[in-house]
Write a protein that holds these residues in place. Structure first.
Motif, PDB file in Angstrom:
ATOM      1  N   VAL A 278       0.817  -1.233  -0.060  1.00 38.72           N
ATOM      2  CA  VAL A 278      -0.058  -0.184  -0.020  1.00 38.72           C
ATOM      3  C   VAL A 278       1.065   1.265   0.044  1.00 38.72           C
ATOM      4  O   VAL A 278       1.484   1.721   1.019  1.00 38.72           O
ATOM      5  N   GLY A 279       0.928   1.939  -0.933  1.00 38.68           N
ATOM      6  CA  GLY A 279       2.119   2.956  -1.501  1.00 38.68           C
ATOM      7  C   GLY A 279       3.365   2.504  -1.825  1.00 38.68           C
ATOM      8  O   GLY A 279       4.322   2.754  -1.045  1.00 38.68           O
ATOM      9  N   THR A 280       3.684   2.000  -2.925  1.00 45.15           N
ATOM     10  CA  THR A 280       4.659   1.560  -3.401  1.00 45.15           C
ATOM     11  C   THR A 280       5.716   2.658  -3.543  1.00 45.15           C
ATOM     12  O   THR A 280       5.503   3.958  -3.625  1.00 45.15           O
ATOM     13  N   THR A 281       7.129   2.126  -3.582  1.00 41.87           N
ATOM     14  CA  THR A 281       8.287   3.339  -3.255  1.00 41.87           C
ATOM     15  C   THR A 281       8.147   4.154  -4.475  1.00 41.87           C
ATOM     16  O   THR A 281       8.178   5.577  -4.390  1.00 41.87           O
ATOM     17  N   SER A 282       8.214   3.843  -5.591  1.00 36.51           N
ATOM     18  CA  SER A 282       8.274   4.342  -6.824  1.00 36.51           C
ATOM     19  C   SER A 282       7.071   5.271  -7.235  1.00 36.51           C
ATOM     20  O   SER A 282       7.082   6.766  -7.446  1.00 36.51           O
ATOM     21  N   GLY A 298      -6.844 -18.542  -0.609  1.00 37.58           N
ATOM     22  CA  GLY A 298      -7.256 -19.954  -1.304  1.00 37.58           C
ATOM     23  C   GLY A 298      -6.132 -20.723  -1.587  1.00 37.58           C
ATOM     24  O   GLY A 298      -6.322 -22.187  -1.776  1.00 37.58           O
ATOM     25  N   ASN A 299      -4.878 -20.423  -1.474  1.00 34.53           N
ATOM     26  CA  ASN A 299      -3.629 -21.122  -1.723  1.00 34.53           C
ATOM     27  C   ASN A 299      -2.851 -21.306  -0.567  1.00 34.53           C
ATOM     28  O   ASN A 299      -1.831 -21.821  -0.368  1.00 34.53           O
ATOM     29  N   GLU A 300      -3.586 -21.054   0.565  1.00 25.64           N
ATOM     30  CA  GLU A 300      -2.984 -21.263   2.255  1.00 25.64           C
ATOM     31  C   GLU A 300      -1.444 -20.441   2.048  1.00 25.64           C
ATOM     32  O   GLU A 300      -0.684 -21.120   2.618  1.00 25.64           O
ATOM     33  N   MET A 301      -1.326 -19.363   1.589  1.00 25.39           N
ATOM     34  CA  MET A 301      -0.071 -18.628   1.535  1.00 25.39           C
ATOM     35  C   MET A 301      -0.221 -17.673   2.683  1.00 25.39           C
ATOM     36  O   MET A 301      -1.211 -17.289   3.195  1.00 25.39           O
ATOM     37  N   TRP A 302       0.818 -17.208   3.415  1.00 27.31           N
ATOM     38  CA  TRP A 302       1.024 -16.054   4.286  1.00 27.31           C
ATOM     39  C   TRP A 302       0.741 -14.898   3.378  1.00 27.31           C
ATOM     40  O   TRP A 302       1.473 -14.772   2.259  1.00 27.31           O
ATOM     41  N   PHE A 303       0.257 -14.068   3.877  1.00 31.20           N
ATOM     42  CA  PHE A 303      -0.199 -12.736   3.069  1.00 31.20           C
ATOM     43  C   PHE A 303       0.337 -11.494   4.072  1.00 31.20           C
ATOM     44  O   PHE A 303      -0.399 -11.337   5.094  1.00 31.20           O
ATOM     45  N   HIS A 304       0.946 -10.823   3.652  1.00 25.69           N
ATOM     46  CA  HIS A 304       1.825  -9.705   4.341  1.00 25.69           C
ATOM     47  C   HIS A 304       1.624  -8.393   3.598  1.00 25.69           C
ATOM     48  O   HIS A 304       1.844  -8.593   2.307  1.00 25.69           O
ATOM     49  N   ILE A 305       1.061  -7.362   4.361  1.00 24.67           N
ATOM     50  CA  ILE A 305       0.925  -5.930   3.809  1.00 24.67           C
ATOM     51  C   ILE A 305       1.865  -5.160   4.283  1.00 24.67           C
ATOM     52  O   ILE A 305       2.029  -4.945   5.649  1.00 24.67           O
ATOM     53  N   ASP A 306       2.791  -4.499   3.266  1.00 21.10           N
ATOM     54  CA  ASP A 306       3.757  -3.553   3.426  1.00 21.10           C
ATOM     55  C   ASP A 306       3.055  -2.278   3.103  1.00 21.10           C
ATOM     56  O   ASP A 306       2.711  -1.792   2.143  1.00 21.10           O
ATOM     57  N   ALA A 307       2.889  -1.409   4.221  1.00 25.50           N
ATOM     58  CA  ALA A 307       2.348  -0.105   4.297  1.00 25.50           C
ATOM     59  C   ALA A 307       3.072   0.928   4.944  1.00 25.50           C
ATOM     60  O   ALA A 307       2.884   1.785   5.643  1.00 25.50           O
ATOM     61  N   ALA A 308       4.397   0.733   4.546  1.00 22.39           N
ATOM     62  CA  ALA A 308       5.574   1.548   5.329  1.00 22.39           C
ATOM     63  C   ALA A 308       5.380   3.022   5.097  1.00 22.39           C
ATOM     64  O   ALA A 308       5.453   3.424   6.299  1.00 22.39           O
ATOM     65  N   TYR A 319      -8.955   7.622   3.945  1.00 25.01           N
ATOM     66  CA  TYR A 319      -7.998   6.854   3.377  1.00 25.01           C
ATOM     67  C   TYR A 319      -8.047   5.329   3.887  1.00 25.01           C
ATOM     68  O   TYR A 319      -7.129   4.573   3.397  1.00 25.01           O
ATOM     69  N   ARG A 320      -8.848   5.096   4.823  1.00 33.37           N
ATOM     70  CA  ARG A 320      -8.953   3.787   5.459  1.00 33.37           C
ATOM     71  C   ARG A 320      -9.111   2.750   4.520  1.00 33.37           C
ATOM     72  O   ARG A 320      -8.815   1.584   4.436  1.00 33.37           O
ATOM     73  N   HIS A 321      -9.780   3.177   3.207  1.00 36.42           N
ATOM     74  CA  HIS A 321     -10.309   2.144   2.557  1.00 36.42           C
ATOM     75  C   HIS A 321      -9.212   1.462   1.543  1.00 36.42           C
ATOM     76  O   HIS A 321      -9.244   0.392   0.955  1.00 36.42           O
ATOM     77  N   CYS A 322      -8.072   2.258   1.759  1.00 36.62           N
ATOM     78  CA  CYS A 322      -6.579   1.686   1.082  1.00 36.62           C
ATOM     79  C   CYS A 322      -6.161   0.392   1.599  1.00 36.62           C
ATOM     80  O   CYS A 322      -5.493  -0.337   1.177  1.00 36.62           O
ATOM     81  N   ILE A 323      -6.583   0.245   2.749  1.00 35.57           N
ATOM     82  CA  ILE A 323      -6.346  -1.183   3.404  1.00 35.57           C
ATOM     83  C   ILE A 323      -7.357  -2.051   3.561  1.00 35.57           C
ATOM     84  O   ILE A 323      -7.350  -2.972   4.420  1.00 35.57           O
ATOM     85  N   ASP A 324      -8.420  -1.566   3.007  1.00 33.63           N
ATOM     86  CA  ASP A 324      -9.500  -2.846   2.773  1.00 33.63           C
ATOM     87  C   ASP A 324      -9.184  -4.072   2.379  1.00 33.63           C
ATOM     88  O   ASP A 324      -8.445  -4.110   1.374  1.00 33.63           O
ATOM     89  N   SER A 331      -0.109 -10.200   8.403  1.00 33.13           N
ATOM     90  CA  SER A 331       0.677  -9.339   8.994  1.00 33.13           C
ATOM     91  C   SER A 331       0.499  -8.309   8.321  1.00 33.13           C
ATOM     92  O   SER A 331       0.235  -8.143   7.044  1.00 33.13           O
ATOM     93  N   PHE A 332       0.817  -7.275   8.906  1.00 29.80           N
ATOM     94  CA  PHE A 332       0.824  -5.732   8.292  1.00 29.80           C
ATOM     95  C   PHE A 332       1.726  -4.832   8.933  1.00 29.80           C
ATOM     96  O   PHE A 332       2.054  -4.666  10.272  1.00 29.80           O
ATOM     97  N   ASN A 333       2.411  -3.975   8.152  1.00 29.73           N
ATOM     98  CA  ASN A 333       3.340  -2.915   8.665  1.00 29.73           C
ATOM     99  C   ASN A 333       3.354  -1.806   8.249  1.00 29.73           C
ATOM    100  O   ASN A 333       3.040  -1.424   7.085  1.00 29.73           O
TER     101      ASN A 333
END
Length: 520
Positions: A278-282, A298-308, A319-324, A331-333
């Motif tokens: 959420v908010g890429t560097t470039s 669906g694929n039983e993967m670990w899902f991490h969100i980088d919102a540094a 702006y809360r909808h950006c992390i809907d 995990s979330f950062n």
């Protein structure tokens, strides 16, 4: 008495007046000299010298606009100015401060300058500084609860506070199986959750399956993910950085992810980890979290969100909808030290199941055992991170939250976004420039477009423009490349930046652009 005798007496009398220590016994004189030496930690010496240091720092901020934003020194400049070896005898604080002023500050790029518009901001504030000062003063090493209970418990509390401000799912809060922890940087955060995911999957499929594990992200994901993969032993060829383009504003398309996962499964590989941003560097692209989360689940993967960077903006309801879609994440950062008035370093990581971190990162040698830990009555943050030692970082975040409050923090974020909108409008009305991607937060991506819109010529022109602008010392910006285009990044986020600084920056850009275009 002769003239010579009078002069000698006069000399002796003057010496006694100017050097009263001559009246003192040698041992007492020596003791008084020793009292002037800076002791390792003396309350009164600390009071005196800390006042001088605070004055020095306050004057630095008062005069920060007088410095070139980007340091203009040449490589190796400092070795020519400092001695070859450390001093044998102590020097005065004033001499050290003089050298900082004359020799160190010229080699500093001033990240807190109101004319700093590069990379992403690294915030400071009075509250953050005071918290950092207090943390340094108390100077505990809070790896376990028993080493300083307040350090652990305050961290648990403030991470819950901020989690509620972000409206994170309850699973991320400490009352359940999850919780928050302060890491040093987002690079550390992604590493610890990747290690947890790796070990969790190896526990299922066997420890000899490391070469089959696959990690997914977009090609806009921060490079720290690739480094984390190397550290975690994920094969480089199994780190999938999936291509994005302008059709999705450089967000990761779900169909591209699904196709990559299907191919890997067919090849006998094991998808284990997805990092969305959420908010890429470039360009501050926002990956479509709901769709990506469903694929990961669906694929039983670990899902991490980088919102540094952009996670700070999500305390604002608009702006809360950006992390809907975060309800699907493991995990979330976000980095409080980027855009949340908290001095570096303070990277906030929440996980849904803290036991995943603990099982991967825990160590329990005899010399660290204690009744509280052995009874599973407390949190030991040493088991949630890479190093053993950790500072009392929650103090500064706690002071920021208390001394500013949510309303002021929201207004702080909104003000920077408004200033970015203002800059965007200035760029839009100058036909020589173009906005390359839509602005989402407080970053504007733009470039200078010459009449002859040759690709290579345009890229060179923008490289030259950036060099020219930064060489003035008046402002500092950085760049990126999107779909082969060299692009200028203008990000608003330092605490002292006002509209007048944005206007002045635009004037510098226009002047340098006019000069460059006149040469072609």
């Amino acid at each position: 008495m002769g003239a010579l005798d009078v002069s000698v007496c006069d000399y002796v009398l003057r010496s006694l007046i100017l050097s009263p220590s001559c009246f003192l016994p040698a041992s007492l004189a020596k003791r008084r000299e020793m009292e002037k030496v800076l002791k390792p930690m003396d309350a009164e010496q600390l009071r005196e010298n800390a006042h001088k240091m605070v004055d020095f720092i306050a004057d630095y901020y008062k005069n920060i606009e007088s410095f070139p934003v980007l340091s203009q020194v040449e490589p190796g400049y400092l070795r020519k100015l400092l001695p070859d070896s450390a001093p044998t005898h102590p020097e005065s604080l004033q001499n050290v401060l003089d050298d900082i002023q004359e020799k160190i500050l010229p080699g500093v790029t001033h990240w807190q300058s109101p004319d700093y518009f590069a990379y992403f901001p690294s915030n400071s504030s009075t509250a953050g500084f005071l918290g950092e000062m207090l943390s340094a003063g108390i100077n505990i090493v809070g790896f376990s609860w028993v080493t300083s209970p307040a350090a652990t418990e305050l961290e648990v509390i403030v991470l819950d506070w901020l989690g509620k401000m972000l409206k994170l799912p309850e699973e991320f809060l400490s009352q359940g199986k999850g919780g928050g922890v302060i890491q040093g940087t987002a690079s550390e955060a992604v590493l610890v959750v990747l290690l947890a995911a790796r070990d969790k999957f190896l526990g299922r499929v066997g420890k000899n399956s490391l070469e089959k594990l696959v990690v997914y992200a977009s090609d806009q994901t921060h490079s720290s993910l690739q480094k984390a993969c190397r550290i975690a032993g994920i094969y480089p060829e199994n780190c999938r950085l999936l291509k994005t383009d302008s059709s999705s504003n450089f967000a990761l398309p779900p169909d591209v992810l699904s196709e990559a996962i299907s191919k890997d499964i067919a090849a006998g590989l094991i998808p284990i980890f997805l990092c969305a941003t959420v908010g890429t560097t470039s360009s501050t692209a926002v990956d479509p979290l709901p769709a990506l989360g469903k694929i990961a689940k669906g694929n039983e993967m670990w899902f991490h969100i980088d919102a540094a960077y952009a996670g700070s903006a999500c305390v604002c309801p608009e702006y809360r909808h950006c992390i809907d879609g975060i309800e699907e994440a493991d995990s979330f950062n976000m980095n409080a030290h980027k855009w949340f008035l908290t001095n570096f370093d303070c990277s906030l990581l929440w996980v849904k199941d803290r036991n995943d971190l603990i099982q991967s990162l825990s160590s329990n040698p005899e010399y660290l055992k204690n009744k509280a830990s052995d009874g599973n009555m407390v949190v030991d943050y040493k088991d949630w991170q890479i190093p053993l030692g950790r500072r009392f970082r929650s103090l500064k975040l706690w002071m920021v939250l208390r001394l500013y409050g949510l309303d002021n923090l929201q207004q702080y974020i909104r003000n920077h976004i408004e200033l970015a909108k203002h800059f965007e409008q200035l760029v839009a009305v100058d036909h020589r420039f173009e906005i390359v991607v839509p602005r989402t937060f407080s970053l504007v991506c733009f470039r200078l477009c010459p009449p002859n819109d040759d690709h290579d010529h345009c890229n060179k022109l923008n490289r030259d423009l950036l060099d020219a602008v930064n060489s003035t010392g008046k402002i500092f910006m950085s760049h990126t490349v999107l779909s082969g285009k060299y692009i200028l990044r203008f990000v608003v986020g330092t605490p002292l930046t006002e509209e007048k600084h944005v206007d002045a920056a635009w004037a510098v850009l226009q002047d340098e652009a006019t000069t460059l275009l006149g040469r072609f």
